[in-house]
Write an enzyme that holds these catalytic residues in place. Structure first.
Site, PDB file in Angstrom:
ATOM      1  N   GLY A 131       0.580   0.572  -1.203  1.00 43.42           N
ATOM      2  CA  GLY A 131      -0.471   1.363  -0.563  1.00 43.42           C
ATOM      3  C   GLY A 131      -0.036   1.621   0.858  1.00 43.42           C
ATOM      4  O   GLY A 131       0.747   0.861   1.416  1.00 43.42           O
ATOM      5  N   THR A 132      -0.516   2.718   1.446  1.00 47.64           N
ATOM      6  CA  THR A 132       0.053   3.086   2.729  1.00 47.64           C
ATOM      7  C   THR A 132      -0.919   3.055   3.893  1.00 47.64           C
ATOM      8  O   THR A 132      -1.205   1.965   4.375  1.00 47.64           O
ATOM      9  CB  THR A 132       0.787   4.412   2.606  1.00 47.64           C
ATOM     10  OG1 THR A 132      -0.060   5.309   1.881  1.00 47.64           O
ATOM     11  CG2 THR A 132       2.060   4.244   1.830  1.00 47.64           C
ATOM     12  N   THR A 133      -1.436   4.196   4.355  1.00 48.36           N
ATOM     13  CA  THR A 133      -2.082   4.187   5.665  1.00 48.36           C
ATOM     14  C   THR A 133      -3.568   3.809   5.627  1.00 48.36           C
ATOM     15  O   THR A 133      -4.330   4.372   4.846  1.00 48.36           O
ATOM     16  CB  THR A 133      -1.919   5.574   6.322  1.00 48.36           C
ATOM     17  OG1 THR A 133      -0.548   5.923   6.241  1.00 48.36           O
ATOM     18  CG2 THR A 133      -2.353   5.546   7.766  1.00 48.36           C
ATOM     19  N   ALA A 143       4.593   9.013   2.409  1.00 47.01           N
ATOM     20  CA  ALA A 143       3.896   8.038   1.576  1.00 47.01           C
ATOM     21  C   ALA A 143       2.383   8.071   1.776  1.00 47.01           C
ATOM     22  O   ALA A 143       1.650   7.348   1.109  1.00 47.01           O
ATOM     23  CB  ALA A 143       4.429   6.638   1.872  1.00 47.01           C
TER      24      ALA A 143
END
Lengths: 268, 228
Positions: free
Chosen positions: A45-47, A220
């Site tokens: 998972g990113t931001t 991403a």
């Protein structure tokens, strides 16, 4: 399965993780963390971001999970209410992170039911730190979990934000924070847009913008997707508790950003 | 070497049962009743912090009478069972029937094998969900389980109270009617109960996952209809 009763000296009290440990010893349960094997190609998972405002705190996350350069999931959710007055957002290996959140949610409710009182916000934040620390072995194998924790402090009557490192270090942020692969870009947007004493609507707009800007620079991070109807998850926590921002509001904000982008492309 | 006296098993069981019953009869009574949209648990309990009624899980509540430390241990064990089961499987897989069976096994085991039986009587209440009725499981000190669809009375003087309550009972009651009937049944002629003497909680759908809610203070006062 027998009734989980313990000798007085070994009673885990209101600690759900301790209870799982004791049950594991008895061999009746197989839950919690298992032995890690070096794994690659796990969705990440990113931001994620959190911002304080006048009446509370906003917590947000984009919807993309990636496996290397592949989009693993377009609609993953990374913001979870932990209980009525707090929420966790997750970055890092999606599987262990979601499991950690599940454990954290049960732990908070378990404490509340056994003790008859709710943990303080600081207490909840420390609980999460312990869980991250116990995940250190997995983190070293590339399955790091880095959450953001935000909530309404019922004692101090204010919203608060806590950030963590992979070793379980806990740090409190005064105004805003963002982490994950697009965290730097999101932080820059937040730094430029943040003013003390902002209203709820302005902060929701700012958080949406921060995730949008992160998605511009970071492959991403997923931006708002009007074509597929996918929008970030944004939660607002104030004195009345956690509330997720509705999609209709997020559509309007996404359209604003779209207009902004169009005018950027075609100046008068 | 001293030889223990022979005691007939019937006598031993009877002595234990008498012992447990005496302990339970000393405590004040409690009513669990199914009403139109929920389950009401109403106890005579002047303490604000030592609860007789509490939350076990999303749709399950616990009520106990007798010795506080003993039923509180059972309450915590119930929460532990429900939370570990819900964590290992799913929240929907936690049900009151399996919990009631575990309580019954444990109480039965202690009754026959331990030095002293537990001086408790407990109630496990479950709020019905899609297609399932609300249920009350009444578990006695020796592990006997009785399941009730409408109401159950536990604790001291429970037979007389149950008789008074049964005469009035209707499953179409709203919360206020149900509560007032509970207070009337729990009260005696020379001992009328007021809202300060009660501990009240309900299981009721409010569009949230957790259905347990305590009712106290001004809200309880106005529901009971006590003059301020």
């Amino acid at each position: 399965m027998a009734l989980p009763l313990f000798e007085v000296a070994r009673d885990p009290g209101p600690d759900f993780c301790g209870l799982l440990g004791l049950l594991d010893e008895r061999g009746t349960q197989m839950v919690g963390q298992s032995t890690p094997v070096a794994i690659q190609g796990v969705p990440h998972g990113t931001t994620i971001a959190a911002v304080r405002f006048r009446d509370g705190v906003v917590i947000a996350g984009d919807r993309r999970a990636t496996e290397g350069n592949i989009i693993a999931n377009r609609t993953i959710e990374k913001v979870f209410p932990a209980d009525r007055f707090s929420a966790v957002a997750i970055a890092g290996a999606a599987g262990p992170a979601i499991e950690m959140v599940r454990l954290f949610q049960v732990q908070l409710e378990h404490y509340e039911k056994v003790e008859g009182t709710v943990l303080s916000l600081e207490g909840k934040a420390n609980q999460l730190a312990q869980m991250i620390r116990s995940n250190l072995g997995m983190a070293m194998q590339g399955l790091a979990v880095i959450p953001l924790f935000a909530g309404w402090d019922l004692h101090r009557n204010q919203g608060r934000i806590f950030t963590y490192d992979i070793a379980g270090g806990k740090y409190e942020e005064e105004a805003f924070y963002s982490t994950g692969s697009g965290g730097r870009d999101a932080r820059a947007t937040l730094r430029l847009g943040f003013r003390p004493g902002m209203s709820r609507d302005d902060v929701v707009r700012l958080a949406t913008k921060a995730l949008f800007e992160a998605a511009q620079e970071d492959s991403a991070t997923g931006g708002p997707d009007l074509l597929r109807g996918i929008f970030p998850v944004i939660g607002v926590i104030d004195a009345s508790g956690y509330q997720r921002v509705g999609d209709d509001e997020l559509v309007t904000l996404a359209r604003e950003l779209e207009t902004e982008l169009t005018t950027r492309r075609q100046p008068e | 070497m001293s030889m223990p006296f022979y005691v007939a098993p019937e006598q031993m069981m009877k002595d234990r049962a008498d012992y447990a019953r005496k302990g339970i009869a000393r405590g004040r009574a409690l009513i669990g009743a199914v009403y139109q949209v929920g389950v009401l648990l109403c106890a005579e309990n002047p303490s604000r912090s030592l609860h007789k009624v509490s939350e076990i899980y999303d749709r399950i509540a616990f009520a106990g009478v007798g010795k506080y430390n003993e039923f509180d241990q059972l309450r915590v064990a119930g929460i532990r069972h429900a939370d570990t089961k819900g964590f290992a499987y799913a929240r929907d897989d936690v049900d009151a029937r399996s919990l009631a069976n575990l309580y019954a096994q444990y109480l039965g085991q202690v009754f026959t094998h331990e030095v002293k039986p537990l001086e408790v009587e407990i109630l496990v209440a479950e709020l019905g969900a899609a297609g399932r009725e609300s249920q009350l499981f009444h578990i006695l000190y020796d592990g006997t389980v009785v399941d009730e669809q409408h109401f159950a009375v536990i604790g001291g003087d429970s037979d007389a109270i149950a008789e008074r309550f049964a005469g009035a009972y209707s499953s179409d009651w709203n919360l206020q009617d149900a509560l007032r009937a509970c207070v009337a049944a729990l009260s005696e002629e020379e001992h009328q109960l007021h809202y300060e003497d009660l501990e009240v909680a309900v299981l009721e759908d409010r569009g949230e996952r957790r259905t347990f809610r305590r009712i106290a203070g001004g809200e309880l006062q106005s529901l009971v209809g006590d003059p301020g």
